[in-house]
Every structure is written in C-alpha cells, then in structure tokens.
Scaffold this motif. Structure first.
Motif, PDB file in Angstrom:
ATOM      1  N   SER A 275       8.900   2.240   3.647  1.00  0.00           N
ATOM      2  CA  SER A 275       9.822   3.139   2.959  1.00  0.00           C
ATOM      3  C   SER A 275       9.097   4.452   2.679  1.00  0.00           C
ATOM      4  CB  SER A 275      10.334   2.524   1.657  1.00  0.00           C
ATOM      5  OG  SER A 275       9.265   2.336   0.744  1.00  0.00           O
ATOM      6  N   ALA A 276       9.867   5.510   2.582  1.00  0.00           N
ATOM      7  CA  ALA A 276       9.283   6.811   2.286  1.00  0.00           C
ATOM      8  C   ALA A 276      10.253   7.595   1.425  1.00  0.00           C
ATOM      9  CB  ALA A 276       8.978   7.574   3.572  1.00  0.00           C
ATOM     10  N   GLU A 277       9.689   8.447   0.592  1.00  0.00           N
ATOM     11  CA  GLU A 277      10.534   9.295  -0.221  1.00  0.00           C
ATOM     12  C   GLU A 277       9.903  10.660  -0.432  1.00  0.00           C
ATOM     13  OE1 GLU A 277      11.108   7.085  -3.821  1.00  0.00           O
ATOM     14  OE2 GLU A 277       9.108   7.557  -4.593  1.00  0.00           O
TER      15      GLU A 277
ATOM     16  N   VAL B 196       0.853  -1.187   0.000  1.00  0.00           N
ATOM     17  CA  VAL B 196       0.000   0.000   0.000  1.00  0.00           C
ATOM     18  C   VAL B 196       0.889   1.237   0.000  1.00  0.00           C
ATOM     19  CG1 VAL B 196      -0.148   0.099   2.527  1.00  0.00           C
ATOM     20  CG2 VAL B 196      -1.987   1.086   1.132  1.00  0.00           C
ATOM     21  N   ALA B 197       0.386   2.309  -0.578  1.00  0.00           N
ATOM     22  CA  ALA B 197       1.137   3.568  -0.614  1.00  0.00           C
ATOM     23  C   ALA B 197       0.230   4.722  -0.264  1.00  0.00           C
ATOM     24  CB  ALA B 197       1.751   3.782  -2.009  1.00  0.00           C
TER      25      ALA B 197
ATOM     26  N   LEU C 256       6.219   9.328  15.583  1.00  0.00           N
ATOM     27  CA  LEU C 256       6.965   9.757  14.399  1.00  0.00           C
ATOM     28  C   LEU C 256       7.609   8.562  13.712  1.00  0.00           C
ATOM     29  CD1 LEU C 256       8.122  12.143  12.702  1.00  0.00           C
ATOM     30  CD2 LEU C 256      10.138  12.038  14.188  1.00  0.00           C
ATOM     31  N   LEU C 257       7.389   8.455  12.402  1.00  0.00           N
ATOM     32  CA  LEU C 257       8.047   7.419  11.603  1.00  0.00           C
ATOM     33  C   LEU C 257       9.273   7.987  10.897  1.00  0.00           C
ATOM     34  CD1 LEU C 257       5.000   5.631   9.913  1.00  0.00           C
ATOM     35  CD2 LEU C 257       6.397   4.803  11.819  1.00  0.00           C
TER      36      LEU C 257
ATOM     37  N   LEU D 233       4.598   7.345   1.339  1.00  0.00           N
ATOM     38  CA  LEU D 233       4.959   6.352   2.349  1.00  0.00           C
ATOM     39  C   LEU D 233       4.428   5.012   1.860  1.00  0.00           C
ATOM     40  CD1 LEU D 233       6.003   5.671   5.277  1.00  0.00           C
ATOM     41  CD2 LEU D 233       3.645   6.058   6.028  1.00  0.00           C
ATOM     42  N   LYS D 234       5.279   4.008   1.832  1.00  0.00           N
ATOM     43  CA  LYS D 234       4.879   2.696   1.330  1.00  0.00           C
ATOM     44  C   LYS D 234       5.076   1.634   2.399  1.00  0.00           C
ATOM     45  CE  LYS D 234       6.158   3.817  -3.452  1.00  0.00           C
ATOM     46  NZ  LYS D 234       7.029   3.489  -4.601  1.00  0.00           N
TER      47      LYS D 234
END
Lengths: 117, 111
Positions: free
Chosen positions: A66-68, A19-20, A45-46, A77-78
C-alpha cells in the motif's frame, strides 16, 4: 536544490513482518513514483501519484503493498506481510508533471534496500 | 505495451576504448520519450539524456553520444575514450504512458 530523500537506506526483516519506507520528493514536484528494482533487473513502476491522487497503481500487489501521499508531498510505501521475493531496492522518484506533452524527467532518490529473510 | 531490450548484459573494456551500449525499444504509441540512466555502485539513478520521438537528431555531450534511429527502434549510447569512472549499470528506458526500463548493461572499465 535538495534531491529526493528516502529513508531508511537499508532494512532487514523476516518474512511475514511489516515494513514501511518514506520518501520526500523535490520541493514543488507534483508527481511522485515508487519503483521496485530486483537485483539484476531494471526498476519497475509500482505506483504513480499526481499530487495526492493515484494515477497508476496497476503493477502494485495490492494484497500486500500500500502507498499513500496524504498531503501531496511526502509519501510512504508499506509492505504487510513481506515475502522473500520482496527483497529489492525501492526507489522513489519525483517529477514536475505527468503529462506526456510536457518535460517529464524523473529525479530518483538513493533507494531503500530491503532484505527479507 | 512498452518494452526495452538491452541485449548486452555485461561489457568489459580497457580504459580509453570506445564502447557502445545497445538499446531496442517497442511501443505502439507515436509519441514517446527515450531515456538513458546511469546507476553507479551507490545505487542512485542518474539521468543522462531524454529524447522525444519526433527528434531523431543525434546528440553529443562530451565523451557521450546517442544515436536514435526510429526505423530500427534503436537508441544506442556510445562512450568515447572510456574512463574507470564510467563503470556502472546503464539503463535505457521508454515512456509513453509510464516509464519502462530495460534490464540494464553492466559496464566495467578496467585500468
């Protein structure tokens, strides 16, 4: 002034799926945050970005999350693969600066409610 | 490490009563900020107040007031003459390196 935008607002997936989530911060805000809020708890907080660089990702489960923020504006955010315990509201926030000496109010988006079945 | 304790999980009062939400924080930093946020049923976190560690003046904003006592590491929030619209979950938070939230207090104002 437009606030922090997030989409989707709701998502239901089965465990092991991916999921994203997407976040568009307030225009001009350099700092962007992703929080996880499990039901009955406060947000945690992530990850924190300053422009397109990561400032703090110490609490991000990097084996699956993961995040970008490639261009220093929008962020994704995935989660891959999702687990049951990932069910939560994912909040995005943005702010003007991450410096402690400066005014550092965070403005929060409406969140994405994720349910993992 | 930073920590925020909101000992009251749920509070229920009748409209027009005064109510105080307790917040106790822990941090080793001498410079930090304290916050209160409101989270209505819609889910969005609404900023209420920010206080820095060097400013212990109490603050009043309409029916809301905040009492910051560094000696007891407390930052309590009082709503005077509560209204049904005040029903929400309220979070206290502290920020030195990062923003750390308490568990929240669910406040229900009954008509």
């Amino acid at each position: 002034e437009a606030g922090v935008a997030q989409s989707p607002r709701y998502k239901i997936i089965e465990k092991r799926q991916s999921v994203a989530f997407w976040c568009n911060p307030i225009s001009g805000h350099a700092t962007l945050y992703w929080y996880q809020q499990i039901l009955g708890q406060g947000p945690k907080l992530l990850i924190q970005f300053q422009n397109n660089g990561v400032v703090d990702d110490s609490q991000l489960p990097k084996d699956r999350f993961s995040a970008e923020r490639l261009k220093g504006v929008d962020s994704t955010l995935k989660i891959q693969p999702a687990k049951l315990e990932d069910s939560a509201v994912y909040l995005c926030a943005s702010g003007g600066s991450s410096g402690l000496s400066s005014y550092n109010e965070q403005f929060f988006g409406p969140g994405t409610r994720l349910t993992v079945l | 490490a930073q920590k925020v304790t909101q000992a009251q999980t749920e509070i229920s009062v009748v409209e027009k009563e005064d109510v105080t939400l307790d917040c106790v924080y822990e941090t080793r930093d001498t410079t930090y900020y304290l916050f209160w946020y409101k989270q209505p049923p819609s889910g969005e976190l609404v900023f209420l107040i920010r206080r820095n560690s060097f400013d212990e003046q109490n603050e009043i904003s309409g029916r809301y007031s905040w009492n910051f006592q560094k000696s007891t590491s407390s930052f309590n929030f009082t709503i005077t003459a509560s209204q049904v619209v005040d029903s929400a979950v309220y979070f206290c938070a502290v920020r030195a390196q990062k923003l750390v939230f308490g568990q929240g207090t669910r406040l229900t104002i009954n008509p």
